[in-house]
Structure formats: structure tokens, C-alpha cells
Design an enzyme around this catalytic site. Sequence first.
Site, PDB file in Angstrom:
ATOM      1  N   LYS A  76      -4.942  -2.181 -14.560  1.00  0.00           N
ATOM      2  CA  LYS A  76      -5.110  -2.410 -13.219  1.00  0.00           C
ATOM      3  C   LYS A  76      -6.413  -2.461 -12.587  1.00  0.00           C
ATOM      4  O   LYS A  76      -6.993  -1.610 -13.005  1.00  0.00           O
ATOM      5  CB  LYS A  76      -3.904  -1.489 -12.507  1.00  0.00           C
ATOM      6  CG  LYS A  76      -3.802  -1.880 -10.978  1.00  0.00           C
ATOM      7  CD  LYS A  76      -2.742  -0.825 -10.281  1.00  0.00           C
ATOM      8  CE  LYS A  76      -2.456  -0.958  -8.888  1.00  0.00           C
ATOM      9  NZ  LYS A  76      -1.389  -0.108  -8.426  1.00  0.00           N
ATOM     10  N   SER A 151       2.516  -2.113  -5.840  1.00  0.00           N
ATOM     11  CA  SER A 151       1.198  -2.714  -5.785  1.00  0.00           C
ATOM     12  C   SER A 151       0.793  -3.121  -7.127  1.00  0.00           C
ATOM     13  O   SER A 151      -0.210  -3.860  -7.039  1.00  0.00           O
ATOM     14  CB  SER A 151       0.211  -1.766  -5.289  1.00  0.00           C
ATOM     15  OG  SER A 151       0.178  -0.697  -5.963  1.00  0.00           O
ATOM     16  N   SER A 175       4.816   2.134  -7.331  1.00  0.00           N
ATOM     17  CA  SER A 175       4.136   1.074  -7.622  1.00  0.00           C
ATOM     18  C   SER A 175       3.977   0.677  -9.218  1.00  0.00           C
ATOM     19  O   SER A 175       3.567  -0.487  -9.510  1.00  0.00           O
ATOM     20  CB  SER A 175       2.632   0.933  -7.136  1.00  0.00           C
ATOM     21  OG  SER A 175       2.656   0.521  -5.722  1.00  0.00           O
TER      22      SER A 175
HETATM   23  N1  GLN Z   1       4.774   0.465  -1.704  1.00  0.00           N
HETATM   24  C1  GLN Z   1       4.003   1.777  -1.417  1.00  0.00           C
HETATM   25  C2  GLN Z   1       2.995   1.618  -0.363  1.00  0.00           C
HETATM   26  O1  GLN Z   1       2.647   0.627   0.190  1.00  0.00           O
HETATM   27  C3  GLN Z   1       3.945   2.158  -2.527  1.00  0.00           C
HETATM   28  C4  GLN Z   1       2.562   1.838  -3.218  1.00  0.00           C
HETATM   29  C5  GLN Z   1       2.178   2.391  -4.602  1.00  0.00           C
HETATM   30  O2  GLN Z   1       2.696   3.190  -5.133  1.00  0.00           O
HETATM   31  N2  GLN Z   1       1.005   2.278  -4.783  1.00  0.00           N
HETATM   32  O3  GLN Z   1       2.342   2.644  -0.037  1.00  0.00           O
END
Ligand code: GLN
Length: 493
Positions: A76, A151, A175
Site C-alpha cells: 500500500k 482505504s 480499511s
Molecule cells: N473508513 C474509515 C475512515 O475513513 C476507516 C479508514 C481506515 O481504516 N483507514 O476513516
Amino acid sequence: MHNKSLSELASDLKSSAYSSVELTQYFLDRIHQHQPSLNAFITIMDEQALAMAKVADEQIATGSAGALTGIPMAHKDIFCTDGVRTSAGSKMLDNFIAPYNATVVEKLNAAGMPILGKTNMDEFAMGSSNENSFYGRVKNPWDLERVPGGSSGGSATAVAARLAPVATGTDTGGSIRQPASLTGITGIKPTYGRVSRFGMIAYASSLDQGGVFGTSATDCALVLEAMSGFDEKDSTSSEQAVGDFSATLNNSLQGLKIGLPKEYFKEGLDSGVAKVIDEAIAEYKKMGAEIIEISLPNSHLAIPAYYVIAPAECSSNLSRLDGVRYGYRCENPENLQDHYMRSRGEAFGNEVKRRIMVGTYALSAGYYDAYYLKAQKIRRLISEDFKQAFEKVDVIMGPVAPNTAFKIGEKSDDPISMYLSDIYTIAVNLAGLPGMSIPAGQADNLPVGLQLIGNYFDEAKMLNIAHQYQQVTNHHQQMPTAFESTASNKGEA
Ligand code: GLN
């Protein structure tokens, strides 16, 4: 080659069925072939990947190879990679060449895994759909009109379309688990502190945790083990010994106590998803598990608490990005104030700005007690709920997300509905527990993930529970048909 397990790939490499250079080239070709349609990568690292593969081939030839030597993977784009752009999906870091490796990258490099490239992601890991990337949306390989989740959607898509055997991800509120669920692959977020955060660009430091995506629990076990462990460069990393995650994969599940939180099966859960989860639970019963209803009474407070804590921490973490030392810098600022305002104003996307504003507000004098402190108290209650549950059960199961992959654009104008995508995953981060998503079937031809939540440092047990399910089902072997072959669908899918 793209459907082989890591251990099959390793034994093929050892028996010289093909070299790591050939294997790496094979995956690079697949990545290039599908990049125009999927947009799973921000940077494709052809040269570096092949150079690393060459070194791996030498190690294999001299008999000094480990279990993962020569098997390529993707990271990532939130993990710093020495000499390679590390953007975190943001215009702010589009010109940032990391001067060092994240510990996770360092460890997996040491394990001999060539890096195919850096995967696309929501800007600074903020999002649930991968629509917030400066580099454009990522598409779900099961349906190109749908999101892969976020994400870590680039990593999830790369593994789901078999463009990489495994890939790293990070999970602050869901995410890893949510994109794994939406793309039909296996993903594990370990206990907070299990994997070093050094060199992993910070979003919300008390919640962020690195983990891995693969097509099976066995593959995840191998990679997670290689990336875990204490790191003196991360003061929150745990000194607890890592252990051998692969050694207990075949333990029997006879007598396993599975807790089903009643709050996770209420309204809001899609009926097709609920059916898949019920069937998966029935499968576990057949394997000798006992099902126990539990309650996590404060789970409805997880999203509101998270959306105070995460923005508060991100407003602090992102304050370093001011265009002075590195990252985007605006042109011809009139003065220092203008420099800060325009550099940040021009380089951050809307969702990031929204969170910085919410976080700054929540931390302001006078509001701290009302918001941040209150949210931290709720966090404690949520951890207590889990603690009590784990006095009665070995593992908690439920859905990962309330729905299957949604259409691109469907939720982009409605942040609350987007935030609700993580309703079953966020509490796990607030408590710092390990969580996992495993493919459990489909609803309306789209993948559905089953969530496993373990007690602290129970990664080995969770991987065992996941692996046993993957021994008696084949959901994890399903892949989107458009990506099955390499040669025949060139340029199409
Ligand atoms: N969807 C959540 C956010 O927008 C979690 C994102 C994540 O785990 N990085 O913060």
C-alpha cells in the site's frame, strides 16, 4: 501461476520450474495489462522488482532461501519505500521520495519478496471506497462500476484480480477488512502493536495498524509472521513474541466457542449479506463449534467516537505537511501565512480537509472535554464490552460490512452513509483487537466477507479458525472471471 498459493510458488521456485525473475515479470505483465481498467497501482516498480527478483534467484540457487524468497508482492502506498515515491494517495506527497523503508517493508525485503509496486488508496487512508485518491478511483474487479472498498482498495483489488499474490494494507477503522470483504479475499488486521508503524504514514496513530491481504489464511499467516514483531523505532509496538502462525492452522475447532453479537444482526444489515453469514456460521457448527449469543451494548457509539478520535489525531499528524520541508509547496507565496494556507489548501482533498477541520475543532480549548475526552471514555466502554465477551467466547463472528460493494458515486456526496460502511469494523480498532475478513459466499453475484474478531494477540487462533473454514469451502478460491486468463483478455477487462 496467479492462482497458486505462496507455498506452491515457493516450491516451484525451489525446483526451478520458473525463476523469481520470470514469476515477477509475469505479475508485472498482469499489472500493466489491467492497470487501465482497475487503477490498482500508483507506482509500478518494474526495474526494482526485477532487480530484487534477481537477488532472490541467487539466494534460491545457493540454498539460502526462506519460505517467501522470490515471491513478489505489492505494498500500500502508505508504507515508505526507500528511493521510491510514497504518496499516501495525496497530491501533498506526489513528489515525496521516501528516504528510508518502513519497518514492514524492511522486514519483507529481508524475507526476499520483490516489490511489484505501490498500490492506490484513499488519501491518507481516509475513506471506505477508494474514491478519495488523488490518483483516481480504484475499480472493483467483480464489477467495474463498483468500488472495491477502502482505504486499502488498491491492494485488495490487486490481490482479488490476482495481479499480486499478496499485498500489505493498513486498517484504522476497517480499511483491510472492508475492502477484503468487498473484493472476496482474505485480509487480517492484527492486534494494535503487533506490526510496527514506523515508516507507515500516520493517519490516526492510536488506531492505525498494518496487515496483509492474500487469497487464503495460509498465505496471510506466512506474510503476517514475517512482518510482525517488536520494533524499537515504534514505541507502541509490542514486545510479545510473534510465534509461528502457520504451526496451528490445522488445529481442530471442536468445542470452539463463537460469539455472535446481537447488535451486528439488526436492521441496516442487507438480507443477502445476513444469509451468507448465517450459512458460514452453520458451517462452523458442523465443524464442532458452539454458538453463543453475546452483546456489545456500546457498539452503536463506535462510529461517533471514532469520528472524533480519528479526525483529532489526523489533524495533529497532518500538521507536519506544511510545504516547508517536503511535499507540495504552492507557487509564489506572499508571506508565510499564505504559504501554509495555499500549500495545504491546494494539496489536500476535500475529505482530508473535512477531517482536519473536525479534529481541530474537537481539540480546541473548551471543546476538548466535551468531545475528545468523552470519545476516549466511550472507547474504554467499548473495550470493556469486548473484554466481557471474551470471558465467554474464543472468537466473535459477524458481517464485515452491512452491504456488498456499492456503485461508484453512490455514497460520495453523503459522508454519513459512507462512514456507516465501517459500522461493524470500527469498534475493533477502538479496542485494539485483531480482526479478519474471509470470503464466505456471494449476494447478488458480489462477494461477502465473514468477520472474525479475536482476543488480544490471538492472530494464530484466528488464522486457524479461518483456515479450517477454507478447508471445507471454496469461496476463497473464487475469482472474477474477467481476470482469469492472462493472454486471451488483453486490454479488455
Ligand atoms: N473508513 C474509515 C475512515 O475513513 C476507516 C479508514 C481506515 O481504516 N483507514 O476513516
